[in-house]
Design a protein around this motif. Structure first.
Motif, mmCIF file in Angstrom:
data_model
loop_
_atom_site.group_PDB
_atom_site.id
_atom_site.type_symbol
_atom_site.label_atom_id
_atom_site.label_comp_id
_atom_site.label_asym_id
_atom_site.label_seq_id
_atom_site.Cartn_x
_atom_site.Cartn_y
_atom_site.Cartn_z
ATOM 1 N N GLU A 1 0.793 -1.229 0.000
ATOM 2 C CA GLU A 1 0.000 0.000 0.000
ATOM 3 C C GLU A 1 0.827 1.282 0.000
ATOM 4 O O GLU A 1 0.336 2.332 -0.399
ATOM 5 N N GLU A 2 2.072 1.209 0.455
ATOM 6 C CA GLU A 2 2.856 2.440 0.605
ATOM 7 C C GLU A 2 4.161 2.392 -0.179
ATOM 8 O O GLU A 2 4.420 3.247 -1.025
ATOM 9 N N HIS B 1 -5.977 6.473 5.374
ATOM 10 C CA HIS B 1 -6.136 7.929 5.283
ATOM 11 C C HIS B 1 -6.868 8.341 4.008
ATOM 12 O O HIS B 1 -7.605 9.340 3.999
ATOM 13 N N ARG B 2 -6.708 7.589 2.913
ATOM 14 C CA ARG B 2 -7.426 7.940 1.682
ATOM 15 C C ARG B 2 -8.919 7.693 1.851
ATOM 16 O O ARG B 2 -9.750 8.498 1.417
ATOM 17 N N GLU B 3 -9.281 6.571 2.456
ATOM 18 C CA GLU B 3 -10.706 6.246 2.674
ATOM 19 C C GLU B 3 -11.351 7.253 3.620
ATOM 20 O O GLU B 3 -12.522 7.628 3.444
ATOM 21 N N ALA C 1 -10.332 10.403 3.966
ATOM 22 C CA ALA C 1 -10.437 11.656 3.203
ATOM 23 C C ALA C 1 -11.638 11.635 2.261
ATOM 24 O O ALA C 1 -12.277 12.676 2.023
ATOM 25 N N ARG C 2 -11.989 10.453 1.714
ATOM 26 C CA ARG C 2 -13.131 10.335 0.792
ATOM 27 C C ARG C 2 -14.454 10.165 1.529
ATOM 28 O O ARG C 2 -15.514 10.152 0.899
ATOM 29 N N GLU D 1 -15.385 7.466 3.078
ATOM 30 C CA GLU D 1 -15.797 6.057 3.098
ATOM 31 C C GLU D 1 -15.656 5.464 4.488
ATOM 32 O O GLU D 1 -16.400 4.551 4.876
ATOM 33 N N ARG E 1 3.071 12.290 5.761
ATOM 34 C CA ARG E 1 2.264 11.772 4.653
ATOM 35 C C ARG E 1 0.832 11.460 5.065
ATOM 36 O O ARG E 1 -0.047 11.344 4.206
ATOM 37 N N TRP E 2 0.594 11.279 6.366
ATOM 38 C CA TRP E 2 -0.731 10.798 6.779
ATOM 39 C C TRP E 2 -1.286 11.719 7.859
ATOM 40 O O TRP E 2 -0.575 12.189 8.701
#
Length: 299
Positions: free
Chosen positions: A105-106, A247-249, A251-252, A254, A298-299
């Protein structure tokens, strides 16, 4: 007298435990080594070695001089190596070990850019979540996420700090309620990472510095953070997940982060590599690239 050469001869005699062995190591004659040590003693005005017909022992002055000369010679060697390596380009196969979730993932996000920046390097990446002996298994460098690394002979370069977040879908929280304090987790379906110590007994530090502990239970435990994230996204329950995974989920929208005011011990991302008098350019290139990449949070 060449004092540096004499110092090298003296060190070789001490470390090989003999004049003949030192001469063989330095590829000079026994007579030359003996003469240089005698000249060094004459220059310093002290006896460095107590000699007998079969063996020798360092005098107190010899022990002191050996310690200092060893440091001086190592520094000279390191300086010469640093200058020559400054011009050298990283090359060869770089074997990297990383945790499965982090690797997928990273690391996979920035590894192509690293390879593009260093075309002479090729990477053999192995991702797993078991204990890996870098030296025994032939890895050049490892990336580790841990609360605390066990003592070892490896060099550790800390790269970043990664918090862990409790997350769930908006639908799950609407149906089961939003936990307001750690004790509320006891009433929720908590998805547990099985490789974490005391996974079912998380400890929190509150906004006022107070400590909070709770015992959690749930219908799923797994040794994969990716599997737990998928379960949380499916609305199964609350999952404790490293920020890099969710962190992406979040931010969206979800997933929703809960209990953000209650902190848990963060994970530290580190690069580990075997100790060496000379760090290879390919390892240095990766460690420097990762350090620069994570210089900005980054997070």
């Amino acid at each position: 007298m060449d004092q540096l050469a004499a110092m090298k001869s003296f060190r070789a005699v001490v470390e090989t435990q003999g004049f003949s062995a030192a001469a063989a190591q330095l590829q000079v004659s026994h007579t030359a080594v003996s003469r240089q040590v005698q000249q060094l003693e004459a220059l310093l005005g002290v006896q460095l070695l107590n000699r007998t017909t079969r063996r020798f022992a360092l005098t107190e002055a010899g022990q002191t001089y050996y310690a200092h000369s060893q440091q001086i010679l190592d520094q000279l060697e390191q300086a010469a190596f640093a200058v020559t390596q400054h011009q050298g380009k990283p090359s060869g196969v770089l074997r990297i070990n990383a945790p499965m979730s982090f690797g997928l993932e990273e690391l996979s996000l920035w590894l192509p850019a690293f390879l593009a920046a260093h075309p002479g390097v090729s990477v053999d990446l192995v991702c797993n979540d078991r204990f890996v002996d870098l030296i025994e298994e032939g890895f050049d460098v490892a990336l580790r996420l841990a609360y605390q690394l066990s003592d070892s002979t490896l060099v550790v370069k800390r790269l970043a700090v990664c918090d862990e977040w409790w997350v769930a879908t908006p639908g799950y929280l609407q149906q089961h309620g939003v936990p307001q304090r750690p004790a509320d987790l006891a009433a929720h379906n908590c998805l547990v990472y099985s490789l974490m110590q005391k996974a079912t007994q998380p400890h929190f530090t509150g906004p006022d510095g107070s400590g909070h502990s709770v015992t959690v239970r749930g219908s799923l435990q797994a040794n994969s953070g990716i599997a737990l994230r998928a379960a949380a996204l499916a609305g199964l329950g609350l999952a404790l997940s490293p920020a890099f995974l969710v962190h992406r989920e979040v931010a969206r929208g979800e997933l929703v982060r809960v209990l953000a005011d209650y902190r848990q011990p963060p994970l530290t991302l580190s690069a580990l590599y075997p100790q060496s008098r000379h760090l290879s350019p390919k390892v240095r290139a990766l460690v420097d690239y990762a350090a620069e990449h994570y210089r900005t949070p980054r997070w």
